[in-house]
Design an enzyme around this catalytic site. Structure first.
Site, PDB file in Angstrom:
ATOM      1  N   GLN A   1      -3.061 -16.295  -2.789  1.00 37.63           N
ATOM      2  CA  GLN A   1      -3.433 -15.787  -4.110  1.00 37.63           C
ATOM      3  C   GLN A   1      -4.571 -16.587  -4.754  1.00 37.63           C
ATOM      4  O   GLN A   1      -5.469 -15.993  -5.354  1.00 37.63           O
ATOM      5  CB  GLN A   1      -2.209 -15.768  -5.046  1.00 37.63           C
ATOM      6  CG  GLN A   1      -1.213 -14.684  -4.694  1.00 37.63           C
ATOM      7  CD  GLN A   1      -1.848 -13.297  -4.613  1.00 37.63           C
ATOM      8  OE1 GLN A   1      -2.556 -12.869  -5.519  1.00 37.63           O
ATOM      9  NE2 GLN A   1      -1.621 -12.588  -3.512  1.00 37.63           N
TER      10      GLN A   1
ATOM     11  N   HIS B   1       0.843  -1.207   0.000  1.00 34.98           N
ATOM     12  CA  HIS B   1       0.000   0.000   0.000  1.00 34.98           C
ATOM     13  C   HIS B   1       0.877   1.256   0.000  1.00 34.98           C
ATOM     14  O   HIS B   1       0.980   1.956   1.008  1.00 34.98           O
ATOM     15  CB  HIS B   1      -0.962   0.000   1.192  1.00 34.98           C
ATOM     16  CG  HIS B   1      -2.077  -0.996   1.032  1.00 34.98           C
ATOM     17  ND1 HIS B   1      -2.108  -2.199   1.704  1.00 34.98           N
ATOM     18  CD2 HIS B   1      -3.179  -0.964   0.240  1.00 34.98           C
ATOM     19  CE1 HIS B   1      -3.200  -2.864   1.346  1.00 34.98           C
ATOM     20  NE2 HIS B   1      -3.870  -2.145   0.466  1.00 34.98           N
ATOM     21  N   ASN B   2       1.484   1.528  -1.146  1.00 34.98           N
ATOM     22  CA  ASN B   2       2.345   2.700  -1.288  1.00 34.98           C
ATOM     23  C   ASN B   2       1.925   3.470  -2.549  1.00 34.98           C
ATOM     24  O   ASN B   2       0.940   3.113  -3.204  1.00 34.98           O
ATOM     25  CB  ASN B   2       3.816   2.252  -1.350  1.00 34.98           C
ATOM     26  CG  ASN B   2       4.019   1.162  -2.399  1.00 34.98           C
ATOM     27  OD1 ASN B   2       3.458   1.238  -3.487  1.00 34.98           O
ATOM     28  ND2 ASN B   2       4.797   0.138  -2.061  1.00 34.98           N
TER      29      ASN B   2
ATOM     30  N   ASP C   1      -8.645  -1.609  -8.294  1.00 32.11           N
ATOM     31  CA  ASP C   1      -7.963  -1.841  -7.017  1.00 32.11           C
ATOM     32  C   ASP C   1      -7.495  -3.290  -6.853  1.00 32.11           C
ATOM     33  O   ASP C   1      -6.495  -3.548  -6.189  1.00 32.11           O
ATOM     34  CB  ASP C   1      -8.923  -1.461  -5.867  1.00 32.11           C
ATOM     35  CG  ASP C   1      -8.201  -1.302  -4.543  1.00 32.11           C
ATOM     36  OD1 ASP C   1      -6.975  -1.069  -4.545  1.00 32.11           O
ATOM     37  OD2 ASP C   1      -8.867  -1.387  -3.493  1.00 32.11           O
TER      38      ASP C   1
ATOM     39  N   VAL D   1       3.152   3.591  -5.436  1.00 33.15           N
ATOM     40  CA  VAL D   1       3.230   2.860  -6.707  1.00 33.15           C
ATOM     41  C   VAL D   1       1.926   2.084  -6.927  1.00 33.15           C
ATOM     42  O   VAL D   1       1.414   2.006  -8.050  1.00 33.15           O
ATOM     43  CB  VAL D   1       4.455   1.916  -6.742  1.00 33.15           C
ATOM     44  CG1 VAL D   1       4.632   1.314  -8.136  1.00 33.15           C
ATOM     45  CG2 VAL D   1       5.719   2.653  -6.331  1.00 33.15           C
ATOM     46  N   HIS D   2       1.360   1.535  -5.837  1.00 32.75           N
ATOM     47  CA  HIS D   2       0.041   0.879  -5.945  1.00 32.75           C
ATOM     48  C   HIS D   2      -0.999   1.914  -6.410  1.00 32.75           C
ATOM     49  O   HIS D   2      -1.820   1.626  -7.291  1.00 32.75           O
ATOM     50  CB  HIS D   2      -0.361   0.274  -4.595  1.00 32.75           C
ATOM     51  CG  HIS D   2      -1.812  -0.111  -4.493  1.00 32.75           C
ATOM     52  ND1 HIS D   2      -2.397  -1.061  -5.306  1.00 32.75           N
ATOM     53  CD2 HIS D   2      -2.820   0.352  -3.687  1.00 32.75           C
ATOM     54  CE1 HIS D   2      -3.689  -1.180  -5.002  1.00 32.75           C
ATOM     55  NE2 HIS D   2      -3.978  -0.328  -4.033  1.00 32.75           N
TER      56      HIS D   2
ATOM     57  N   HIS E   1      -7.083   6.747  -3.241  1.00 35.56           N
ATOM     58  CA  HIS E   1      -7.965   5.805  -2.545  1.00 35.56           C
ATOM     59  C   HIS E   1      -7.336   5.104  -1.343  1.00 35.56           C
ATOM     60  O   HIS E   1      -8.059   4.588  -0.497  1.00 35.56           O
ATOM     61  CB  HIS E   1      -8.511   4.765  -3.538  1.00 35.56           C
ATOM     62  CG  HIS E   1      -7.553   3.653  -3.805  1.00 35.56           C
ATOM     63  ND1 HIS E   1      -6.461   3.789  -4.641  1.00 35.56           N
ATOM     64  CD2 HIS E   1      -7.481   2.380  -3.326  1.00 35.56           C
ATOM     65  CE1 HIS E   1      -5.794   2.670  -4.660  1.00 35.56           C
ATOM     66  NE2 HIS E   1      -6.377   1.793  -3.872  1.00 35.56           N
TER      67      HIS E   1
HETATM   68 ZN   LIG Z   1      -5.833  -0.073  -2.944  1.00 36.79          ZN
END
Ligand SMILES: [Zn+2]
Length: 413
Positions: free
Chosen positions: A341, A140-141, A290, A143-144, A180
């Site tokens: 995953q 969650h940075n 997302d 780049v995301h 977001h």
């Molecule tokens: Zn997100």
């Protein structure tokens, strides 16, 4: 020619970033830091629980040479390609992928002219958003955020949607994508609730993170004055719509959105002339953007998968260290990357993208995404059973899988 223009654009963007970061902003920067003491960034440094876990790397700012700018500009000329490598783009822009991408897309859509935006205020706002993402989070940075914005751009260009969207829809879609997850602490909502974080009580244990991302965005919008020239009712409407979009990314509301989406598609009653229906589709598009990692080419998809699991494991290590119960998916010894995953793809991503594909009737992009999704899922399944890394993975699986709804709740990240 286009590359040259992009190159000039990036030069201008980076010059502005450097100016805003390095000069004449000391006073307002200090004021800003004081004003935003509630942010997790600040909280991390003060918190007893999290202290010591945030590596304090001195901010080094390297000037980019022309080669890097040229390559970044070349990448921007292909920004609508689904195999766009956001990791490479972030390196080429020296960690400024979010600001550079947003400025480029605002330019492409003519949003600066349409909303009469002040360029300096726009750069200041985007710089604040980028800065408030935690670069130490594996997933969650910023780049995301840039990756979600690039995916959102691809969805806004879908033939089914592109001709129907107003400049305001596009503005909201891109802004919501960029902001977001702003100031995400790298831990999930259950963690904040069980550690009695003040934001959990402020938002009454409901959409705690998403509410914080939205309120932080509103704070930065007002502080930068980006919308201060617009009529009050319009800027209020923008703030509310941004909230509704960002809050839709709460995975615990996944089934609610999925069922409504499915119902609309079954009844064929979506009317994109209606602003409320376009807003609903923007919510779905943002949700897709997302969680679209498994729909990317394997090489990019795999990197995101490893990053998100690394963030889960860090939370698990923190819980272990403080004698808290380890959250689902956060136990490095029991929860392997392939197992996490395959669950994430089966219970969250696949059901959503099946409906999105139906909505696009299906578009070339949807077919490409589903192709990657199926290949990546099969690859993780093979890895899950051919390379079990923990004892529990080697035992024959005898338990019944929980209901899909229960499973999807595990992914409240
Ligand atoms: Zn997100």
């Amino acid at each position: 020619m286009e590359i040259l223009q992009n190159r000039r654009w990036i030069c201008l963007t980076l010059t502005l970033i450097l100016k805003l970061n390095c000069s004449g902003e000391v006073e307002s920067c200090t004021r800003r830091k004081v004003k935003r003491l509630l942010s997790f960034q600040r909280y991390c440094h003060a918190s007893r629980l999290l202290r010591g876990l945030v590596p304090h790397t001195p901010g080094s700012l390297h000037l980019l040479d022309d080669d890097y700018l040229g390559q970044a500009g070349h990448m921007l000329s292909k920004v609508s390609a689904w195999n766009f490598d956001i990791f490479l783009f972030d390196r080429l822009t020296n960690g400024n992928s979010l600001v550079t991408l947003m400025c480029h897309l605002f330019n492409v859509y003519g949003l600066i002219h349409h909303f009469q935006l002040d360029m300096v205020k726009l750069h200041r706002f985007l710089g604040m958003v980028q800065e408030d993402y935690h670069s130490q989070n594996p997933y969650h940075n910023a780049v995301h955020a840039a990756d979600v914005t690039q995916a959102m751009y691809c969805y806004l260009k879908e033939p089914k949607l592109a001709g129907q969207l107003s400049p305001l829809d596009v503005f909201l879609g891109l802004m919501a994508a960029a902001a977001h997850d702003v100031d995400h602490p790298g831990v999930n909502q259950p963690f904040l609730i069980k550690t009695r974080h003040h934001l959990a009580s402020l938002y009454q244990n409901t959409s705690v993170l998403e509410s914080h991302h939205w309120r932080s965005t509103v704070g930065m919008l007002r502080e930068s004055g980006l919308l201060s020239h617009l009529p009050a009712d319009m800027s209020q409407d923008i703030e509310q719509q941004l909230g509704s979009l960002i809050l839709a990314t709460d995975i615990s509301r996944q089934n609610e959105f999925l069922l409504t989406f499915r119902e609309h598609l079954d009844n064929q009653d979506l009317d994109l002339q209606l602003a409320s229906h376009r807003h609903f589709i923007l919510q779905i598009a943002l949700k897709c953007a997302d969680v679209c990692n498994p729909c990317r080419v394997w090489e990019l998809s795999r990197q995101w998968s490893e990053r998100v699991c690394e963030e889960f494991y860090r939370q698990g290590d923190l819980e272990k260290k403080f004698d808290l119960e380890i959250s689902p998916l956060c136990n490095q010894q029991a929860d392997t990357v392939p197992a996490i995953q395959t669950g994430f793809i089966s219970y969250i991503v696949e059901p959503l993208f099946e409906e999105w594909q139906r909505f696009t009737e299906p578009s070339l992009l949807s077919q490409t995404m589903m192709g990657h999704l199926h290949k990546n899922k099969a690859r993780w399944s093979r890895l899950r059973f051919t390379h079990p890394t923990s004892e529990s993975q080697m035992q024959p699986h005898v338990e019944e899988d929980p209901e899909p709804e229960e499973q999807s709740l595990l992914f409240t990240v």
